[in-house]
Design a protein around this motif. Sequence first.
Motif, mmCIF file in Angstrom:
data_model
loop_
_atom_site.group_PDB
_atom_site.id
_atom_site.type_symbol
_atom_site.label_atom_id
_atom_site.label_comp_id
_atom_site.label_asym_id
_atom_site.label_seq_id
_atom_site.Cartn_x
_atom_site.Cartn_y
_atom_site.Cartn_z
ATOM 1 N N ARG A 634 5.390 10.332 0.138
ATOM 2 C CA ARG A 634 6.660 9.872 -0.412
ATOM 3 C C ARG A 634 6.404 9.438 -1.850
ATOM 4 N NH1 ARG A 634 10.349 4.684 1.530
ATOM 5 N NH2 ARG A 634 11.960 4.908 -0.115
ATOM 6 N N VAL A 635 7.257 9.897 -2.768
ATOM 7 C CA VAL A 635 7.144 9.509 -4.175
ATOM 8 C C VAL A 635 8.159 8.395 -4.430
ATOM 9 C CG1 VAL A 635 7.209 10.274 -6.567
ATOM 10 C CG2 VAL A 635 6.498 11.871 -4.772
ATOM 11 N N LYS A 641 2.693 7.384 -5.307
ATOM 12 C CA LYS A 641 2.729 8.295 -4.171
ATOM 13 C C LYS A 641 2.106 7.618 -2.958
ATOM 14 C CE LYS A 641 2.612 12.424 -7.065
ATOM 15 N NZ LYS A 641 1.960 13.718 -7.372
ATOM 16 N N THR A 667 12.277 10.985 -2.127
ATOM 17 C CA THR A 667 11.561 12.154 -2.628
ATOM 18 C C THR A 667 10.288 12.358 -1.823
ATOM 19 O OG1 THR A 667 12.416 11.811 -4.865
ATOM 20 C CG2 THR A 667 10.467 13.211 -4.643
ATOM 21 N N GLU A 669 6.789 14.941 -1.195
ATOM 22 C CA GLU A 669 5.895 15.962 -1.717
ATOM 23 C C GLU A 669 4.948 16.408 -0.620
ATOM 24 O OE1 GLU A 669 5.081 15.099 -6.478
ATOM 25 O OE2 GLU A 669 3.471 14.876 -5.006
ATOM 26 N N ALA A 682 1.643 20.312 -5.835
ATOM 27 C CA ALA A 682 2.569 19.825 -4.815
ATOM 28 C C ALA A 682 3.914 20.509 -4.948
ATOM 29 C CB ALA A 682 2.743 18.317 -4.942
ATOM 30 N N SER A 684 7.996 19.693 -3.860
ATOM 31 C CA SER A 684 8.770 18.493 -3.549
ATOM 32 C C SER A 684 10.186 18.836 -3.122
ATOM 33 C CB SER A 684 8.805 17.553 -4.754
ATOM 34 O OG SER A 684 9.493 18.154 -5.835
ATOM 35 N N THR A 685 10.827 17.850 -2.527
ATOM 36 C CA THR A 685 12.238 17.938 -2.181
ATOM 37 C C THR A 685 12.791 16.526 -2.118
ATOM 38 O OG1 THR A 685 13.843 18.971 -0.688
ATOM 39 C CG2 THR A 685 12.032 17.793 0.346
ATOM 40 N N THR A 686 14.100 16.411 -2.204
ATOM 41 C CA THR A 686 14.741 15.099 -2.116
ATOM 42 C C THR A 686 15.835 15.145 -1.058
ATOM 43 O OG1 THR A 686 16.378 15.651 -3.813
ATOM 44 C CG2 THR A 686 14.304 14.612 -4.547
#
Length: 689
Positions: A634-635, A641, A667, A669, A682, A684-686
């Motif tokens: 998780r960012v 991170k 967010t 990763e 990495a 990523s998605t949100t």
Amino acid sequence: MTQSRPTPRIRPASGTRPTRRTVVLGSAAAAAALIAPTAAAHAAAGAGRKKAAGDLQPYASYWFPDSLPTGTPDPGAVWRSLKAWDPATDADLAFNRSTVPLAERFTPVAVNTTARAGQGRISSLVSFHPTAGNPSQGHATADYYALTHWAYIDELVFWGGSSGEGIILAPNAPVVDAAHRNGVPVIGNIFLPPVAYGGQLQWTRDLVQQDALGRFPLAEKLVQVATSYGFDGWFVNTETDGGDAALGARMLAFLKELKRLGSAKGLRITWYDSMVHNGSIRWQDALNSENKDFFLASDTMFLNFNWTTADLSSSGALAQDLDRDRYELWAGVDTEANGWNKAVDWDALFPSGAEHVTSLGFYRPEWTRNHLPEGRTPEQFHAADDQFWTGTSLDPSRPSTGTWRAPASAVADQSTVTSLPFGCSFNTGHGLKWYEDGAPRSAAAWNQLGLQDVLPGRRWVVRTTGARPSVTLDFADAWRGGSSVLVDGTLDAPVVLELHATRLPLSADTVVRLAQRAVSGAVRVELGVALQEPSAAGEPLTYSFLAAGEAGAGWSTAAVRLASLGTGTIHGLAVRLTGTGAVKWRLGGLLVQNGEETVAAPSGLKVDQVSGDGQFRLSWRAASAPVRHYELYRVLPDGTKRFLTGTCATAAYVKGLTAEQGEKKVTFEVRSAGEVYTTSAAVSTTHPW
């Protein structure tokens, strides 16, 4: 309901034949008295596992063959029919599928003179968790049976099943992934319980039913499950009494078909000594005319626990007469209650100075964890587990003598360390925190056996002319993962700590990196490289030692180039420690490679499901080339991170997430990790809160 087990029986006394068990299920009342405390405990646990609406947690799979019990399931259990199972509609399949291939093994020259290669091996029947509510990818506790002594095991049975939950169990992926890295096949369990444990003869009939063309649909389903989930076969344990010769014949035909179908897919079948040819349940404690047809229809057979010297001798002889290997018989030893205090006639099984008679089948060696009091630590578990497998000497090069004949004293260890790159961060698959480069990236306790490294098989061979220091797997600090090796003692002479037995190619480009730190005291470190095996069992390896620097107070990585050793094969790796006085030194990483490692990245990370209480199911597309595992983070809004979980699969589940102050979206990763822990870019998605 209780999670049941193979239920050994005492033989009726006859002549001088001894009996070794006191468990007799002569009536349902006797059985109820035996199982009531366990049943109550599991019912309480089940109440805590009750699946609430919106619970996205994936669990290991279990089924009944076809028909379901009457009434309602225990809290936390879900009743399913295997006959109705379809991989296309299995919502948890991505979480339960093992992706690690079964590694090839080799047997190095034995480290002691009593362990025998090519003879008796070990099958281990382990219950990692009650049948229902077993998380697919580990969970947030370090209190777990994190088995590490794979070097002595030839088969792992994922034990469990009960009449109140389900009686066919598929191993969960972390167990299979860890076992496969060590070359150990894992098989699921088919448990048809005694009537006293709630067994119904209809379930046996369901299992062996035939269709209009004479085919066995459940045999086909069992093979489909194993191939879809990525494990290696089935342990067939039929203990429901009341059958007749017709049912016995149907069971034998089913077993033959299961083996035929499974063999084409590389699967194996183990039969438990329970049903005999006339369909009744009569434990023989031996291979004989009553059960030999079932053995011939299987790959191996687990003999019930009341065997004698004569039983094992005649069983081995009969196996050979049938043109089968005597070591395809596992002589059962029940360690569930007493562990290494169990009285075993070792000379009947592994006679001193002679060839092994059969192989060994441990029932419930997770006693090493379960006998410890509540509040047990990972260090306490591993100390007990090391003693179980290695003996009180804690050094397989000098086996202990006593009433417990530890496996390391009798069975030759095996290794899978044959190719580069190779990395070991001494991660056992559970921990109190998650570390990267010596810094914690998550403060949460965890277990995920699929992240376990291939650990040294011989723990711990220590050679010194002085005092022997303590060598342990320790969880207070790590370079990567959850644990490291801690050497603690007074170094009044150089100490050689042997690590992996290997068959690694050596070239001018080969480099070994050691991640290390000196907690206290000054330590000079050298890498030991053995270029040939000893000429005889029990003789030590001969190492060439190369400087690896002096360990400092913080984590550092020393790179040792092996060009001066020429080319050939590396047969063993070790470290030599030289210091003065009291020393505490940690080894956190051993990385062997030729050149830099390139790791392909995953792609397409997405959130598949989310609940209002912070649960997420995520998935991604696999990297374009093989990777060791994936790591999910998780960012946070400040760019920090936080490690969430790791898996060898391409799907992950996390829970308990909450929005940070002012955070409008979460967010994620995911990245790939290679064999020496090089990480990819990495993806990523949100997702909005």
